[in-house]
Design a protein around this motif. Structure first.
Motif, mmCIF file in Angstrom:
data_model
loop_
_atom_site.group_PDB
_atom_site.id
_atom_site.type_symbol
_atom_site.label_atom_id
_atom_site.label_comp_id
_atom_site.label_asym_id
_atom_site.label_seq_id
_atom_site.Cartn_x
_atom_site.Cartn_y
_atom_site.Cartn_z
ATOM 1 N N THR A 163 -1.779 -8.825 -12.361
ATOM 2 C CA THR A 163 -1.517 -7.789 -11.353
ATOM 3 C C THR A 163 -2.020 -8.210 -9.978
ATOM 4 O OG1 THR A 163 -3.608 -6.690 -11.914
ATOM 5 C CG2 THR A 163 -1.618 -5.954 -13.083
ATOM 6 N N ASN A 209 -0.016 -6.784 -6.796
ATOM 7 C CA ASN A 209 -0.234 -5.361 -6.525
ATOM 8 C C ASN A 209 -1.635 -5.107 -5.979
ATOM 9 O OD1 ASN A 209 2.334 -4.650 -7.404
ATOM 10 N ND2 ASN A 209 1.670 -4.501 -9.550
ATOM 11 N N SER A 267 -2.466 -3.635 -2.243
ATOM 12 C CA SER A 267 -3.267 -2.409 -2.110
ATOM 13 C C SER A 267 -4.354 -2.578 -1.059
ATOM 14 C CB SER A 267 -3.887 -2.038 -3.466
ATOM 15 O OG SER A 267 -2.888 -1.768 -4.425
#
Length: 461
Positions: free
Chosen positions: A63, A66, A70
């Motif tokens: 991940t 992502n 963020s």
């Protein structure tokens, strides 16, 4: 031994993250090129490349994209340098995949610590293990962007070398600078470049020398000054006509001071001495009285070749290109290196004779007139382009296209001549310098004692 590099990513963070996790993709700095490349099956990346390991530092490998996005959204810093891509490549066969990945992860932790998210992937390509690093440009805790300056790069390289030494791997102690593309391929093809000529001179000097004194003397006869002083950190070499020194290690590992001494010690004393004495003797010549020829006619009525044409003819003679039947080799390294540009000089002398350019002022006038002519032809061609847009008759269109192509061809030839004329002005100082270097080395090497000083430049000025 590990080679390192780092550069900024501005177009897409997901692309570079996907690349680290998918070796079937190719890394480019422009997203459009990536799409075009990926769609073209005939230009795919190395299909045999396989991922060995993928690890996330301060993020999860699955991940990573992502999590990085963020952080960027949190501090509203989603533009500019969105990420940095770096690599660390090891010498073929020197590391195992596990060792390569372990060093890469440790390097990422030491370099970016707990402040930045980093994805580390180990690839195997053409037998060489290498690590890819994808670094989020935004700091996780304060939102500051990573300052990827020269200091950061040198730190990255130093940490990599430190880890390599710790693992018992070789380290590049004297990294070379970037070699120009033209010079790289010229050296690769064995053309007479500056460094290739130095290597040849050193190899010959080593082959007929048994002591540093003999080695220095042989190189001096070949037009080079070498400094092997052990008190200096680096041994250097330069042309007798040059002011800048070149460190010997830049020519290759076998050309540094220690290797040269070791190679000379391996020589056979008697064989080397005979070759050395033969070389020293053959490089000494006495002044030879030139032959006398009878000319049926009057020199007063003979037209003298002057100006640029005379300069290039004399230069071609010094290069050994003229006369064709009795060719000779130049002596100075500068002249040997200039042989690579014979095609360029041929174009220049052709233009000089065709346009009857006698001086550099004539060349400047030719450039100005040709530039004006190009502007005029461009305006006329532009007029034809405008007529083509409005034309509906097919026969007229064919005629206009033919005229347009004729103008394009003429403009192309004039631009080529202008480029050649500019190269004449650019090369003129270097040509004069090379001639002086050749004459200087000739007088020094052959110890010629002229009865009368000959001034070759009287008819060039």
């Amino acid at each position: 031994m590990a080679v390192t590099k780092i550069w900024a990513i501005k177009d897409s963070l997901s692309r570079v993250v996907d690349y680290a996790a998918n070796p079937n993709k190719t890394i480019f700095s422009d997203l459009q090129k990536v799409i075009h490349y990926a769609e073209n099956e005939s230009k795919t990346a190395d299909e045999n490349e396989k991922i060995c390991y993928v690890t996330g530092v301060n993020c999860n490998a699955k991940t990573a994209f992502n999590e990085m996005i963020s952080v960027q959204k949190k501090y509203n810093k989603c533009t500019g340098n969105v990420a940095y891509h770096a690599y660390q490549s090891f010498k073929t066969g020197e590391v195992t995949p596990e060792q390569c990945h372990r060093i890469g992860v440790e390097l990422a932790k030491k370099m970016w610590g707990i402040d930045h998210q980093v994805l580390v992937a180990t690839h195997f390509n053409t037998g060489t293990y290498h690590n890819h690093f994808v670094i989020n440009s935004v700091n996780m805790w304060n939102g500051r962007k990573f300052d990827c300056n020269k200091k950061a790069y040198y730190k990255f390289r130093a940490l990599s070398d430190e880890l390599c030494e710790k693992e018992g791997l070789t380290v590049i102690k004297n990294p070379k600078g970037k070699t120009p593309r033209s010079m790289y391929f010229a050296e690769k093809n064995g053309e007479p470049t500056k460094y290739n000529l130095m290597r040849l001179a050193i190899d010959y000097a080593v082959s007929i020398s048994y002591s540093p004194t003999e080695f220095v003397r042989v190189l001096k006869k070949q037009g080079y000054i070498v400094n092997l002083n052990p008190d200096l950190k680096y041994a250097t070499i330069r042309s007798v006509n040059d002011k800048r020194n070149t460190r010997l290690y830049r020519l290759g590992k076998e050309y540094d001071r220690e290797h040269i001494f070791r190679r000379m010690k391996e020589n056979d004393v008697w064989e080397v001495s005979a070759n050395y004495n033969a070389f020293i003797k053959t490089t000494k010549q006495k002044y030879i009285q030139p032959k006398k020829y009878f000319f049926n006619g009057s020199f007063a009525k003979t037209q003298k070749i002057t100006g640029l044409k005379a300069l290039y003819l004399y230069y071609c003679y010094r290069l050994g290109y003229l006369p064709k039947k009795k060719s000779h080799k130049p002596l100075s390294p500068e002249m040997y290196e200039a042989i690579r540009k014979l095609e360029r000089y041929s174009q220049q002398i052709t233009l000089i004779c065709k346009e009857r350019l006698n001086t550099l002022d004539d060349v400047n006038v030719f450039i100005s007139m040709s530039t004006e002519q190009i502007k005029m032809l461009n305006n006329e061609r532009k007029h034809i382009y405008n007529r083509l847009r409005r034309c509906t008759d097919e026969d007229t269109k064919v005629e206009l296209i033919s005229k347009r192509n004729d103008y394009t061809e003429v403009i192309r030839h004039i631009r080529r001549d202008v480029k050649t004329a500019k190269s004449i002005i650019e090369d003129n100082p270097k040509i004069m310098q090379n001639i002086r270097a050749e004459q200087s080395l000739q007088h020094q090497r052959f110890a010629v004692k002229h009865k009368q000083k000959v001034r070759y430049y009287d008819y060039y000025r």
